[in-house]
Structures are given as structure tokens and as C-alpha cells.
Design a protein around this motif. Sequence first.
Motif, PDB file in Angstrom:
ATOM      1  N   LEU A  44       0.830  -1.207   0.000  1.00  0.00           N
ATOM      2  CA  LEU A  44       0.000   0.000   0.000  1.00  0.00           C
ATOM      3  C   LEU A  44       0.865   1.258   0.000  1.00  0.00           C
ATOM      4  CD1 LEU A  44      -2.911  -0.915   2.427  1.00  0.00           C
ATOM      5  CD2 LEU A  44      -3.083  -0.413  -0.007  1.00  0.00           C
ATOM      6  N   ALA A  45       1.949   1.235   0.755  1.00  0.00           N
ATOM      7  CA  ALA A  45       2.855   2.386   0.788  1.00  0.00           C
ATOM      8  C   ALA A  45       3.479   2.610  -0.591  1.00  0.00           C
ATOM      9  CB  ALA A  45       3.931   2.184   1.849  1.00  0.00           C
ATOM     10  N   CYS A  46       3.834   1.529  -1.261  1.00  0.00           N
ATOM     11  CA  CYS A  46       4.371   1.637  -2.625  1.00  0.00           C
ATOM     12  C   CYS A  46       3.322   2.232  -3.563  1.00  0.00           C
ATOM     13  CB  CYS A  46       4.798   0.266  -3.150  1.00  0.00           C
ATOM     14  SG  CYS A  46       6.192  -0.465  -2.290  1.00  0.00           S
ATOM     15  N   SER A  47       2.096   1.780  -3.427  1.00  0.00           N
ATOM     16  CA  SER A  47       1.007   2.298  -4.262  1.00  0.00           C
ATOM     17  C   SER A  47       0.809   3.788  -4.037  1.00  0.00           C
ATOM     18  CB  SER A  47      -0.301   1.559  -3.975  1.00  0.00           C
ATOM     19  OG  SER A  47      -0.203   0.229  -4.400  1.00  0.00           O
ATOM     20  N   GLN A  48       0.939   4.218  -2.782  1.00  0.00           N
ATOM     21  CA  GLN A  48       0.803   5.644  -2.490  1.00  0.00           C
ATOM     22  C   GLN A  48       1.922   6.445  -3.149  1.00  0.00           C
ATOM     23  OE1 GLN A  48       0.582   5.505   1.792  1.00  0.00           O
ATOM     24  NE2 GLN A  48      -1.650   5.620   1.761  1.00  0.00           N
ATOM     25  N   LYS A  49       3.141   5.907  -3.111  1.00  0.00           N
ATOM     26  CA  LYS A  49       4.262   6.580  -3.780  1.00  0.00           C
ATOM     27  C   LYS A  49       3.989   6.699  -5.277  1.00  0.00           C
ATOM     28  CE  LYS A  49       8.091   5.250  -0.812  1.00  0.00           C
ATOM     29  NZ  LYS A  49       9.314   4.458  -0.687  1.00  0.00           N
ATOM     30  N   VAL A  55       0.454  11.737 -10.149  1.00  0.00           N
ATOM     31  CA  VAL A  55      -0.286  12.998 -10.160  1.00  0.00           C
ATOM     32  C   VAL A  55       0.639  14.214 -10.160  1.00  0.00           C
ATOM     33  CG1 VAL A  55      -2.359  11.987  -9.144  1.00  0.00           C
ATOM     34  CG2 VAL A  55      -0.666  13.061  -7.662  1.00  0.00           C
ATOM     35  N   THR A  56       1.880  14.035  -9.697  1.00  0.00           N
ATOM     36  CA  THR A  56       2.827  15.157  -9.698  1.00  0.00           C
ATOM     37  C   THR A  56       3.835  15.059 -10.834  1.00  0.00           C
ATOM     38  OG1 THR A  56       4.311  14.005  -8.164  1.00  0.00           O
ATOM     39  CG2 THR A  56       2.654  15.502  -7.204  1.00  0.00           C
ATOM     40  N   LYS A  57       3.713  14.016 -11.630  1.00  0.00           N
ATOM     41  CA  LYS A  57       4.623  13.744 -12.757  1.00  0.00           C
ATOM     42  C   LYS A  57       6.074  13.636 -12.278  1.00  0.00           C
ATOM     43  CE  LYS A  57       5.053  14.904 -17.623  1.00  0.00           C
ATOM     44  NZ  LYS A  57       4.779  15.894 -18.671  1.00  0.00           N
ATOM     45  N   ASP A  58       6.232  12.948 -11.133  1.00  0.00           N
ATOM     46  CA  ASP A  58       7.547  12.716 -10.533  1.00  0.00           C
ATOM     47  C   ASP A  58       7.970  11.283 -10.880  1.00  0.00           C
ATOM     48  OD1 ASP A  58       9.758  12.208  -8.925  1.00  0.00           O
ATOM     49  OD2 ASP A  58       8.909  13.214  -7.158  1.00  0.00           O
ATOM     50  N   GLU A 106      11.432   5.673 -18.856  1.00  0.00           N
ATOM     51  CA  GLU A 106      11.217   6.265 -20.177  1.00  0.00           C
ATOM     52  C   GLU A 106      10.445   7.585 -20.099  1.00  0.00           C
ATOM     53  OE1 GLU A 106       9.255   3.218 -22.467  1.00  0.00           O
ATOM     54  OE2 GLU A 106      11.040   1.933 -22.456  1.00  0.00           O
ATOM     55  N   LYS A 107      10.045   7.956 -18.879  1.00  0.00           N
ATOM     56  CA  LYS A 107       9.251   9.170 -18.645  1.00  0.00           C
ATOM     57  C   LYS A 107       7.970   9.173 -19.484  1.00  0.00           C
ATOM     58  CE  LYS A 107      13.141  11.921 -17.081  1.00  0.00           C
ATOM     59  NZ  LYS A 107      13.184  11.274 -15.833  1.00  0.00           N
ATOM     60  N   ASN A 108       7.344   8.009 -19.511  1.00  0.00           N
ATOM     61  CA  ASN A 108       6.098   7.806 -20.252  1.00  0.00           C
ATOM     62  C   ASN A 108       4.949   7.813 -19.245  1.00  0.00           C
ATOM     63  OD1 ASN A 108       3.879   6.785 -21.632  1.00  0.00           O
ATOM     64  ND2 ASN A 108       5.071   5.244 -22.748  1.00  0.00           N
ATOM     65  N   LEU A 109       4.343   8.977 -19.056  1.00  0.00           N
ATOM     66  CA  LEU A 109       3.290   9.116 -18.050  1.00  0.00           C
ATOM     67  C   LEU A 109       2.049   8.294 -18.398  1.00  0.00           C
ATOM     68  CD1 LEU A 109       2.602  10.504 -15.379  1.00  0.00           C
ATOM     69  CD2 LEU A 109       1.576  12.357 -16.707  1.00  0.00           C
ATOM     70  N   ASP A 110       1.656   8.305 -19.663  1.00  0.00           N
ATOM     71  CA  ASP A 110       0.477   7.516 -20.055  1.00  0.00           C
ATOM     72  C   ASP A 110       0.720   6.025 -19.864  1.00  0.00           C
ATOM     73  OD1 ASP A 110      -0.988   9.758 -20.723  1.00  0.00           O
ATOM     74  OD2 ASP A 110      -0.441   9.684 -22.854  1.00  0.00           O
ATOM     75  N   GLY A 111       1.893   5.555 -20.263  1.00  0.00           N
ATOM     76  CA  GLY A 111       2.231   4.141 -20.083  1.00  0.00           C
ATOM     77  C   GLY A 111       2.302   3.756 -18.619  1.00  0.00           C
TER      78      GLY A 111
END
Length: 152
Positions: A44-49, A55-58, A106-111
Motif C-alpha cells: 500500500l505504501a508503494c502504491s501511495q508513492k 499525479v505530480t509527474k515525478d 522512459e518518462k512515459n506518463l500515459d504508459g
Amino acid sequence: MTQRWLLVTAVVFLIAGVVSAASETSKTEEEKSDQQGALMLAKLACSQKITNGLVTKDFDQIHRGATELGSICIATEWASHNDPVYAHHRMELRKQAQKLAKMAEEKNLDGATYSYMHSLNTCINCHEYCRDVLSIVDESKVNLKVVPIPNN
């Protein structure tokens, strides 16, 4: 008389050994349950990260969460059931964590978002299977009652 005393003593020690072994087995089961609970909280902690990273594109945070999730997936404490469907869910979550880490690199946010949604679906399906098919529940919290069937 001494033979009878030796026999009684041997039986007492045998019973004490069986009781001791039984209590060790229950402690082991409790410890396994505690370990699995800790692993679930870690997932769950991993999922939160991952969610926060999405959502922050980090992408670094997404990658860390996915890598940690992948490590948890290969933990031996998590493989408590030899059921093939359960094993499939574990393997699928591991694959999704690896794919998610790759998408973050790869900085692929959609993927990454798609991979994360698929991993959530895998979690939900696994919990549904464990709850409804394997019937892994805390029986001390289950309050079953007989429901009368009407004769119509």
C-alpha cells in the motif's frame, strides 16, 4: 511399580511435547500472518508513492514505488499458498511493477498510468479470489448465522 511410573512419566513428557509443538505451530502461523500483513501494508505504501508520482509527474517517485513493489512481489513470505491462480496474480503484479518502473525510466506518463491501473486491477482480482474462492478470512471476526429458508 517402577515400570508403571516410567510409563506414566514418558506419557506425560510425550503429551507436554505435543502441546509444546502445537503452540509453536500456532505461533508460526501468527508470525506468518503478521509478516503478510506487513507486506500488504508495504505494498500500500508503494502504491501511495506511485499514485503521488503519477499525479505530480515525478518519475523518480514512480520508479521507486514500482521497484519497491517488485521487490515485495518476490518476497518468499508472500508466497504462502501453492494455489496456481494465486501464484498467477503474484506473478502478474510483479510483471506490472517491472513495466511500471520501465515506463517511469522512459518518462512515459500515459504508459505508467496504464500499467498502474492494470496493477490495481490485479490487486483487486487477487483479493477477490482470496476472499471468495480460497476463503482466506479471519474466522474470529466472522459471525455466521443460520438463515431459515421459507417453505412456499
